[in-house]
Write a protein that holds these residues in place. Structure first.
Motif, PDB file in Angstrom:
ATOM      1  N   PRO A   2      -7.392 -16.983  -4.180  1.00  0.00           N
ATOM      2  CA  PRO A   2      -6.501 -15.880  -3.818  1.00  0.00           C
ATOM      3  C   PRO A   2      -7.072 -14.545  -4.297  1.00  0.00           C
ATOM      4  O   PRO A   2      -7.920 -14.497  -5.179  1.00  0.00           O
ATOM      5  N   TYR A   3      -6.576 -13.456  -3.725  1.00  0.00           N
ATOM      6  CA  TYR A   3      -6.996 -12.132  -4.171  1.00  0.00           C
ATOM      7  C   TYR A   3      -6.640 -11.936  -5.638  1.00  0.00           C
ATOM      8  O   TYR A   3      -5.603 -12.412  -6.101  1.00  0.00           O
ATOM      9  N   ARG A   4      -7.485 -11.219  -6.342  1.00  0.00           N
ATOM     10  CA  ARG A   4      -7.216 -10.928  -7.746  1.00  0.00           C
ATOM     11  C   ARG A   4      -6.447  -9.630  -7.903  1.00  0.00           C
ATOM     12  O   ARG A   4      -6.366  -9.070  -8.992  1.00  0.00           O
ATOM     13  N   PHE A   5      -5.930  -9.132  -6.813  1.00  0.00           N
ATOM     14  CA  PHE A   5      -5.119  -7.918  -6.837  1.00  0.00           C
ATOM     15  C   PHE A   5      -4.020  -8.066  -5.800  1.00  0.00           C
ATOM     16  O   PHE A   5      -4.116  -8.864  -4.865  1.00  0.00           O
ATOM     17  N   ASN A   6      -2.936  -7.320  -5.987  1.00  0.00           N
ATOM     18  CA  ASN A   6      -1.842  -7.319  -5.022  1.00  0.00           C
ATOM     19  C   ASN A   6      -1.969  -6.120  -4.101  1.00  0.00           C
ATOM     20  O   ASN A   6      -2.480  -5.074  -4.487  1.00  0.00           O
ATOM     21  N   PHE A   7      -1.489  -6.283  -2.881  1.00  0.00           N
ATOM     22  CA  PHE A   7      -1.553  -5.184  -1.934  1.00  0.00           C
ATOM     23  C   PHE A   7      -0.350  -5.240  -1.016  1.00  0.00           C
ATOM     24  O   PHE A   7       0.308  -6.263  -0.872  1.00  0.00           O
ATOM     25  N   ASP A   8      -0.065  -4.104  -0.377  1.00  0.00           N
ATOM     26  CA  ASP A   8       1.007  -4.009   0.609  1.00  0.00           C
ATOM     27  C   ASP A   8       0.553  -3.023   1.677  1.00  0.00           C
ATOM     28  O   ASP A   8       0.555  -1.816   1.458  1.00  0.00           O
ATOM     29  N   ILE A   9       0.140  -3.542   2.847  1.00  0.00           N
ATOM     30  CA  ILE A   9      -0.271  -2.681   3.952  1.00  0.00           C
ATOM     31  C   ILE A   9       0.736  -2.786   5.099  1.00  0.00           C
ATOM     32  O   ILE A   9       0.405  -2.528   6.252  1.00  0.00           O
ATOM     33  N   SER A  10       1.964  -3.148   4.772  1.00  0.00           N
ATOM     34  CA  SER A  10       2.996  -3.347   5.791  1.00  0.00           C
ATOM     35  C   SER A  10       3.151  -2.120   6.688  1.00  0.00           C
ATOM     36  O   SER A  10       3.255  -2.244   7.911  1.00  0.00           O
ATOM     37  N   GLU A  11       3.159  -0.934   6.089  1.00  0.00           N
ATOM     38  CA  GLU A  11       3.441   0.280   6.856  1.00  0.00           C
ATOM     39  C   GLU A  11       2.341   0.634   7.843  1.00  0.00           C
ATOM     40  O   GLU A  11       2.591   1.289   8.847  1.00  0.00           O
TER      41      GLU A  11
END
Length: 207
Positions: A2-11
């Motif tokens: 899994p990615y070692r960072f969180n992200f949110d590109i929903s917009e």
């Protein structure tokens, strides 16, 4: 992994997916890395996510790689008749007993019971069922072999982070099952998100 960072590109997920699809109207697959960087800068992905630009480029490159894989296996996928839709349990509205999903011990997956109209898994399950898919809500990718052991499915659409899509796709290749992936646009262990319009397109057209 899994990615070692969180992200949110929903917009920005819809314009991002549209731009990626537009790139592949031409023969650009050999320049994915350069195009990923261009998209990050054009859509300000790193600013939107507050991630280092290297992490933002990795996200866009992985989404682009997934698009390439979808294109590569689209024709095989469209010939299939008995398809499974695999959804991530971490996109449920509730991760506790407020969720009425039923756990199937045979496949070690959940069955959505449509308890919350605004739950993304409810919406996706309803969409998949209307299109003739058998829907499974997965606690993790290790459930896939158990689902495929039933021999009921000859095609798969999976929603997950790109790393999990890669792992699932690699397994499905070993048993000659064509798959299409829909990447998460917000990762993490709960309240993850994906684009329903993208899912609907993939369920119907394989891309």
């Amino acid at each position: 992994m899994p990615y070692r960072f969180n992200f949110d590109i929903s917009e920005i997920s819809e314009p991002l997916f549209n731009e990626i699809a537009r790139f592949f109207e031409g023969d650009l697959h050999k320049r994915i890395g350069r195009k990923a960087r261009y998209l990050v800068e054009k859509l300000k992905v790193h600013e939107n996510t507050r991630l280092p630009i290297t992490a933002a480029v990795k996200i866009v490159k992985d989404i682009t790689d997934n698009h390439v894989e979808n294109l590569s296996h689209r024709n095989e996928f469209l010939k299939t008749k008995n398809r499974a839709l695999l959804l991530p349990h971490c996109s449920r509205k509730y991760m506790d007993n407020r969720c009425n999903a039923i756990f199937n011990t045979e496949t070690t997956t959940y069955q959505c019971m449509h308890c919350s109209p605004d739950c993304k898994i409810n919406q996706a399950s309803t969409l998949g069922e209307k299109k003739g898919y058998t829907v499974y809500v997965l606690p993790g990718g290790s459930c896939i072999p158990k689902i495929m052991d039933s021999k009921k499915h000859d095609g798969v659409v999976g929603v997950a982070c790109c790393e999990e899509i890669k792992l699932g796709r690699n397994y499905l290749k070993t048993i000659d099952i064509p798959a299409q992936g829909v990447p998460l646009v917000k990762n993490g262990c709960c309240e993850t998100n994906f684009n329903l319009k993208t899912l609907e397109s993939v369920l119907e057209k394989g891309i």
